[in-house]
Write an enzyme that holds these catalytic residues in place. Structure first.
Site, PDB file in Angstrom:
ATOM      1  N   THR A 199      70.843 -61.076 -43.419  1.00 51.80           N
ATOM      2  CA  THR A 199      70.309 -62.088 -43.820  1.00 51.80           C
ATOM      3  C   THR A 199      68.043 -62.999 -43.263  1.00 51.80           C
ATOM      4  O   THR A 199      68.294 -62.696 -43.529  1.00 51.80           O
ATOM      5  CB  THR A 199      70.773 -63.582 -44.210  1.00 51.80           C
ATOM      6  OG1 THR A 199      72.238 -62.872 -45.152  1.00 51.80           O
ATOM      7  CG2 THR A 199      70.232 -64.405 -44.771  1.00 51.80           C
TER       8      THR A 199
ATOM      9  N   ASN B  70      74.463 -52.240 -52.668  1.00 53.50           N
ATOM     10  CA  ASN B  70      75.649 -53.226 -52.353  1.00 53.50           C
ATOM     11  C   ASN B  70      76.819 -53.234 -53.610  1.00 53.50           C
ATOM     12  O   ASN B  70      77.924 -53.244 -52.507  1.00 53.50           O
ATOM     13  CB  ASN B  70      75.674 -54.572 -51.359  1.00 53.50           C
ATOM     14  CG  ASN B  70      74.627 -55.761 -52.214  1.00 53.50           C
ATOM     15  OD1 ASN B  70      73.327 -55.310 -52.752  1.00 53.50           O
ATOM     16  ND2 ASN B  70      75.370 -56.322 -52.355  1.00 53.50           N
TER      17      ASN B  70
ATOM     18  N   GLN C  45      73.787 -51.597 -45.929  1.00 54.17           N
ATOM     19  CA  GLN C  45      75.106 -50.810 -46.376  1.00 54.17           C
ATOM     20  C   GLN C  45      74.952 -49.529 -46.497  1.00 54.17           C
ATOM     21  O   GLN C  45      76.000 -47.901 -46.847  1.00 54.17           O
ATOM     22  CB  GLN C  45      75.142 -50.667 -48.212  1.00 54.17           C
ATOM     23  CG  GLN C  45      75.638 -52.201 -48.729  1.00 54.17           C
ATOM     24  CD  GLN C  45      76.864 -52.696 -47.583  1.00 54.17           C
ATOM     25  OE1 GLN C  45      77.592 -51.511 -47.465  1.00 54.17           O
ATOM     26  NE2 GLN C  45      77.485 -53.985 -48.226  1.00 54.17           N
TER      27      GLN C  45
ATOM     28  N   SER D 163      73.283 -54.726 -40.156  1.00 53.16           N
ATOM     29  CA  SER D 163      74.318 -55.657 -40.247  1.00 53.16           C
ATOM     30  C   SER D 163      75.361 -55.341 -39.721  1.00 53.16           C
ATOM     31  O   SER D 163      75.876 -54.644 -40.292  1.00 53.16           O
ATOM     32  CB  SER D 163      74.759 -56.007 -40.988  1.00 53.16           C
ATOM     33  OG  SER D 163      75.770 -57.487 -41.690  1.00 53.16           O
TER      34      SER D 163
ATOM     35  N   HIS E 263      78.666 -55.895 -39.292  1.00 55.50           N
ATOM     36  CA  HIS E 263      79.831 -56.071 -39.837  1.00 55.50           C
ATOM     37  C   HIS E 263      79.945 -55.030 -40.855  1.00 55.50           C
ATOM     38  O   HIS E 263      81.301 -54.628 -41.234  1.00 55.50           O
ATOM     39  CB  HIS E 263      80.315 -57.349 -40.152  1.00 55.50           C
ATOM     40  CG  HIS E 263      79.421 -58.082 -41.465  1.00 55.50           C
ATOM     41  ND1 HIS E 263      80.040 -58.213 -42.832  1.00 55.50           N
ATOM     42  CD2 HIS E 263      78.568 -58.419 -41.296  1.00 55.50           C
ATOM     43  CE1 HIS E 263      79.066 -58.707 -43.275  1.00 55.50           C
ATOM     44  NE2 HIS E 263      78.127 -59.311 -42.961  1.00 55.50           N
TER      45      HIS E 263
ATOM     46  N   THR F  26      69.517 -68.679 -27.359  1.00 55.34           N
ATOM     47  CA  THR F  26      69.897 -67.604 -26.669  1.00 55.34           C
ATOM     48  C   THR F  26      71.168 -66.581 -27.280  1.00 55.34           C
ATOM     49  O   THR F  26      71.380 -66.656 -28.522  1.00 55.34           O
ATOM     50  CB  THR F  26      71.071 -68.503 -25.409  1.00 55.34           C
ATOM     51  OG1 THR F  26      70.111 -69.512 -24.877  1.00 55.34           O
ATOM     52  CG2 THR F  26      71.950 -67.803 -24.584  1.00 55.34           C
TER      53      THR F  26
ATOM     54  N   CYS G 249      79.312 -61.178 -52.184  1.00 55.86           N
ATOM     55  CA  CYS G 249      78.294 -61.467 -50.330  1.00 55.86           C
ATOM     56  C   CYS G 249      77.708 -63.389 -51.435  1.00 55.86           C
ATOM     57  O   CYS G 249      77.747 -64.340 -50.569  1.00 55.86           O
ATOM     58  CB  CYS G 249      77.049 -60.872 -50.636  1.00 55.86           C
ATOM     59  SG  CYS G 249      77.547 -59.000 -49.899  1.00 55.86           S
TER      60      CYS G 249
HETATM   61  N1  PMP Z   1      71.464 -56.654 -47.906  1.00 59.05           N
HETATM   62  C1  PMP Z   1      72.999 -56.533 -47.972  1.00 59.05           C
HETATM   63  C2  PMP Z   1      72.771 -54.691 -49.190  1.00 59.05           C
HETATM   64  C3  PMP Z   1      73.993 -56.794 -48.628  1.00 59.05           C
HETATM   65  O1  PMP Z   1      75.369 -56.367 -48.653  1.00 59.05           O
HETATM   66  C4  PMP Z   1      74.189 -58.003 -47.075  1.00 59.05           C
HETATM   67  C5  PMP Z   1      75.944 -58.471 -47.414  1.00 59.05           C
HETATM   68  N2  PMP Z   1      76.046 -58.301 -48.286  1.00 59.05           N
HETATM   69  C6  PMP Z   1      72.854 -58.047 -46.543  1.00 59.05           C
HETATM   70  C7  PMP Z   1      71.490 -57.753 -46.769  1.00 59.05           C
HETATM   71  C8  PMP Z   1      73.688 -59.858 -45.211  1.00 59.05           C
HETATM   72  O2  PMP Z   1      74.125 -59.203 -44.443  1.00 59.05           O
HETATM   73  P1  PMP Z   1      74.310 -60.834 -43.510  1.00 59.05           P
HETATM   74  O3  PMP Z   1      76.200 -60.972 -43.605  1.00 59.05           O
HETATM   75  O4  PMP Z   1      74.827 -59.843 -42.212  1.00 59.05           O
HETATM   76  O5  PMP Z   1      73.760 -61.208 -43.691  1.00 59.05           O
END
Ligand code: PMP
Length: 381
Positions: free
Chosen positions: A73, A154, A184, A204, A206, A242, A327
């Site tokens: 994000t 996504n 993704q 990202s 995660h 930081t 999301c």
């Molecule tokens: N872009 C896409 C295509 C995503 O799927 C997501 C997360 N769902 C994000 C951006 C945002 O990522 P983050 O959770 O690291 O802020």
């Protein structure tokens, strides 16, 4: 959470055990600030630089071109605002191009800038959830400052022709910078920023087996970008604050091993996907939204049901899944992405998103199909 069937990997993936192991020392004994010049600080600095190299390696970038952020994000905001806000601040009215498939961190950022005078063109995908490179290139103008197109959607799992777009932009000698939201993409397709020629690319941790709250923006060497925060000028001045040290170390380890994991992982995922679609076809309870979707994200339509209700029933049965995307969870309005592919609202409401990960097993697929059958019986009295 050990007994659950987890099929919501596009929302987030479990942190891989070796990633957690690598992170722990940086939450315990290696706690020093990487900006401190004493040996304890410099040891942490070295570890961050190792992680930068691992993330750069995943996408074919130079380590110096990777800036760590708090997630995608932030990376998306930094890319879009960093290019366009200085122009708007100078009273210019730049033009930008994006698609109606983008994640809210891209779509809403552009909308906010449009209120400040940005001239925005939004390109729609076709009914198969793919934008045409020609259509994107056709709306690029001499005053276009930025083009932003995601790599893998996504919600739909569709792959966008980002390399054709950059190639076209370069061939047309356009001055527009190109940004890719590749969040993704890493487990679905290979990313090579040198080959694709992109200027900016968001990741990202995660979504690839790393921790939440850490991401990265690839910034091609020489690209001019205004940082969002003022402060101590960490991350070569692009991202003051930081560093999230443990998160960055985890991101590095997750990224570093992904290419080799992808070799067997993609084969396994394709086999499970085939199995899932065959079983759904055999029972006739649901069908995929698209025939040709090559990724681990599989939207399926369950006619005559409300997907939100199914998610609830499946959750009670121990199966974790999303309707649309997770999301922007909470209140679930009709997905703009489903609207963009022309899916009527009533049909869009019956779309579930199955998303596979490398930890999934054949049993997970079988358990899901069985639980879905039972949930549908309850949902359609
Ligand atoms: N872009 C896409 C295509 C995503 O799927 C997501 C997360 N769902 C994000 C951006 C945002 O990522 P983050 O959770 O690291 O802020």
């Amino acid at each position: 959470m050990s007994d659950i069937v987890y099929l919501d990997n596009a929302a987030t993936m479990p942190v891989r055990p070796e990633v957690l192991e690598a992170m722990l020392p940086y939450l315990k004994e290696n706690f020093a600030n990487p900006s401190s010049i004493h040996p304890a600080g410099q040891e942490v600095r070295l570890a961050i630089e190792r992680a930068r190299g691992q993330v750069a390696g995943l996408i074919g970038a130079e380590p110096a071109e990777v800036v760590f952020t708090s997630g995608a994000t932030e990376a998306n905001n930094l890319a879009i605002r960093g290019v366009l806000e200085p122009m708007l601040d100078r009273g210019e009215k730049p033009h930008a191009v994006t698609t109606s498939l983008e994640h809210p961190s891209v779509a809403e950022t552009f909308k906010a800038l449009a209120k400040r005078g940005l001239d925005l063109t939004v390109v729609d995908p076709d009914k198969n959830g793919v934008v045409s490179a020609q259509e994107v290139l056709a709306v690029v103008r001499p005053d276009t400052a930025l083009v932003s197109v995601m790599m893998v959607n996504n919600e739909l799992g569709t792959i966008q022709p980002v390399e054709d777009i950059t190639r076209g932009l370069r061939a047309s000698k356009s001055k527009a910078l190109f940004h890719i939201d590749a969040v993704q993409a890493p487990i679905a397709v290979d990313i090579d920023v040198k080959k694709s020629g992109t200027d900016l690319l968001s990741l990202s941790a995660h979504k690839l087996g790393g921790p939440k709250g850490v991401g990265a923006l690839f910034i091609r060497k020489g690209t001019k970008l205004e940082p969002s925060f003022s402060g101590g000028k960490q991350e070569t001045g692009f991202r003051s604050g930081t560093e999230n040290v443990a998160g960055i170390i985890g991101f590095g380890v997750a990224a570093g091993s992904l290419k080799s994991l992808n070799v067997s992982g993609r084969t396994k995922t394709s086999a499970f996907k085939k199995m899932l679609l065959e079983r759904l076809a055999a029972t006739g309870i649901a069908k995929p939204l698209f025939e040709n979707n090559a990724t681990h994200i599989i939207p399926i339509e369950v006619p005559g049901t409300e997907a939100d209700f199914l998610v609830l029933l499946l959750g009670r049965a121990g199966v974790m899944i999303s309707a649309g995307s997770a999301c922007s969870s909470g209140s679930r309005e009709a997905s703009p992405v489903h609207a963009a592919i022309g899916l009527p609202e009533a049909r869009a409401k019956s779309v579930l998103r199955v998303s596979l990960g490398y930890q999934n097993t054949e049993q997970d697929i079988a358990a899901f199909v069985e639980a879905l059958g039972a949930a549908i019986k309850k949902a359609r009295p």
